[in-house]
Design a protein around this motif. Structure first.
Motif, PDB file in Angstrom:
ATOM      1  N   ALA A  78       0.823  -1.222   0.000  1.00 57.65           N
ATOM      2  CA  ALA A  78       0.000   0.000   0.000  1.00 57.65           C
ATOM      3  C   ALA A  78       0.853   1.266   0.000  1.00 57.65           C
ATOM      4  O   ALA A  78       0.346   2.348  -0.312  1.00 57.65           O
ATOM      5  N   ASP A  79       2.129   1.154   0.362  1.00 58.39           N
ATOM      6  CA  ASP A  79       3.005   2.330   0.416  1.00 58.39           C
ATOM      7  C   ASP A  79       4.015   2.384  -0.741  1.00 58.39           C
ATOM      8  O   ASP A  79       4.775   3.344  -0.842  1.00 58.39           O
ATOM      9  N   GLU A  81      -3.360   9.898  -0.309  1.00 61.45           N
ATOM     10  CA  GLU A  81      -2.232  10.592  -0.957  1.00 61.45           C
ATOM     11  C   GLU A  81      -2.699  11.870  -1.666  1.00 61.45           C
ATOM     12  O   GLU A  81      -2.020  12.905  -1.621  1.00 61.45           O
ATOM     13  N   SER A 136      -3.725   7.060  -3.985  1.00 59.24           N
ATOM     14  CA  SER A 136      -4.926   6.796  -3.186  1.00 59.24           C
ATOM     15  C   SER A 136      -5.580   8.118  -2.783  1.00 59.24           C
ATOM     16  O   SER A 136      -4.987   9.190  -2.935  1.00 59.24           O
ATOM     17  N   ASP A 151       3.407   5.367  -3.156  1.00 60.47           N
ATOM     18  CA  ASP A 151       3.633   6.615  -2.415  1.00 60.47           C
ATOM     19  C   ASP A 151       5.129   6.917  -2.365  1.00 60.47           C
ATOM     20  O   ASP A 151       5.568   8.041  -2.640  1.00 60.47           O
ATOM     21  N   ASP A 186       0.812   0.595  -7.521  1.00 57.69           N
ATOM     22  CA  ASP A 186       0.067   1.221  -6.411  1.00 57.69           C
ATOM     23  C   ASP A 186      -0.272   2.666  -6.793  1.00 57.69           C
ATOM     24  O   ASP A 186       0.452   3.594  -6.461  1.00 57.69           O
ATOM     25  N   PRO A 187      -1.369   2.862  -7.527  1.00 60.17           N
ATOM     26  CA  PRO A 187      -1.739   4.212  -7.992  1.00 60.17           C
ATOM     27  C   PRO A 187      -2.099   5.137  -6.825  1.00 60.17           C
ATOM     28  O   PRO A 187      -2.371   4.662  -5.716  1.00 60.17           O
TER      29      PRO A 187
HETATM   30 CA    CA Z   1      -0.536   3.731  -1.890  1.00 58.42          CA
END
Ligand code: CA
Ligand code: CA
Length: 266
Positions: free
Chosen positions: A180-181, A237, A234, A184, A231-232
């Motif tokens: 998930a990171d 973000e 979110s 980012d 991970d585009p």
């Molecule tokens: Ca993310």
């Protein structure tokens, strides 16, 4: 309609359903496709339509012009706003672990959260005076011990599991954030590369494909590019980018607005 006609109609309808079902995946959009953004005709107008070095140079001018810089001490309160848990306004969400922790637990002890420089300070020796060391686009709340484990390592895949940060891995020379990171981190590193080009008394920060901790470089570009796709951006973000722009720095991370610009430049 006769019974035979109804049977034929049902068979046709069933066939059509199958066709529709088959057709759907083929029209799914790629993750980092070019999409028009709300700032294209204003903030980004000089960058639109460019690629490669021209796009990078244009974005550098856009994000470096009129940027407000804050002190390292002011970063604490900024992170309490920027990294706020969407489900609990008393907490922040910590990078690499995803833990929700009380805003009041900022500090340097075990169980606290502190200010993680995603572009490691030693990869540019920029310290913590107002500039790259206080740039909120790459500063995130992180668990003290997890931050220490990440240290100044480059980003790459592999290693053993990081205690307190499920899904993150590390070995002697690299760190892999949880899924998930990943995007980012990629977009933060590449923001820094565009923002800092060596013309403003700060080093020219650039991505490379190494994991040797080299000064003013950060790796690994090939992996960061994959993570940006995987991970585009979110809602968390995007909200963060907007508040940095509106409230703190008056500049944006172009790769959160346009993730496809990563491949357009690199
Ligand atoms: Ca993310
Ligand atoms: Ca640069």
């Amino acid at each position: 309609m006769s019974v035979a006609q109804i049977r034929r109609w049902k068979a046709l309808a069933a066939a059509a359903t199958v066709l529709v079902g088959l057709a759907l995946p083929a029209v799914a959009a790629p993750t980092a496709s070019a999409a028009a953004g709300p700032y294209d005709s204003t903030y980004y107008k000089n960058a639109i339509g460019k690629t490669g070095a021209g796009l990078k140079a244009s974005l550098h001018t856009i994000i470096g012009t009129g940027q407000t810089k804050i002190s390292y001490d002011a970063v604490w309160n900024a992170l309490k706003v920027l990294d706020q848990d969407p489900n609990n306004t008393a907490n922040v969400i910590l990078l690499y672990s995803g833990t929700s922790r009380a805003k009041s637990l900022n500090g340097g002890s075990v169980g606290n959260w502190n200010r993680e420089h995603v572009w490691a300070q030693s990869h540019g020796n920029f310290g913590t005076s107002a500039g790259p060391g206080t740039d909120l686009h790459h500063l995130r709340a992180a668990d003290v011990q997890v931050n220490s484990t990440r240290g100044n390592k480059d980003f790459d895949k592999g290693g053993s599991a990081v205690g307190g940060a499920p899904g993150s891995y590390t070995d002697a020379d690299s760190f892999e954030p949880r899924d998930a990171d990943k995007g980012d981190v990629a977009r933060m590193i590449l923001y820094m590369a565009v923002r800092y080009e060596g013309g403003d008394s700060w080093p020219d920060l650039e991505p490379n494909d190494s994991i040797n901790g080299s000064t003013r470089f950060h790796g690994r570009l090939s992996v960061l590019k994959q993570w940006n796709e995987q991970d585009p951006p979110s809602d968390f973000e995007k909200r963060r980018n907007q508040i940095v722009f509106d409230t703190y720095q008056k500049n944006r991370n172009p790769f959160v607005d346009h993730p496809e610009w990563v491949a357009a430049i690199w």
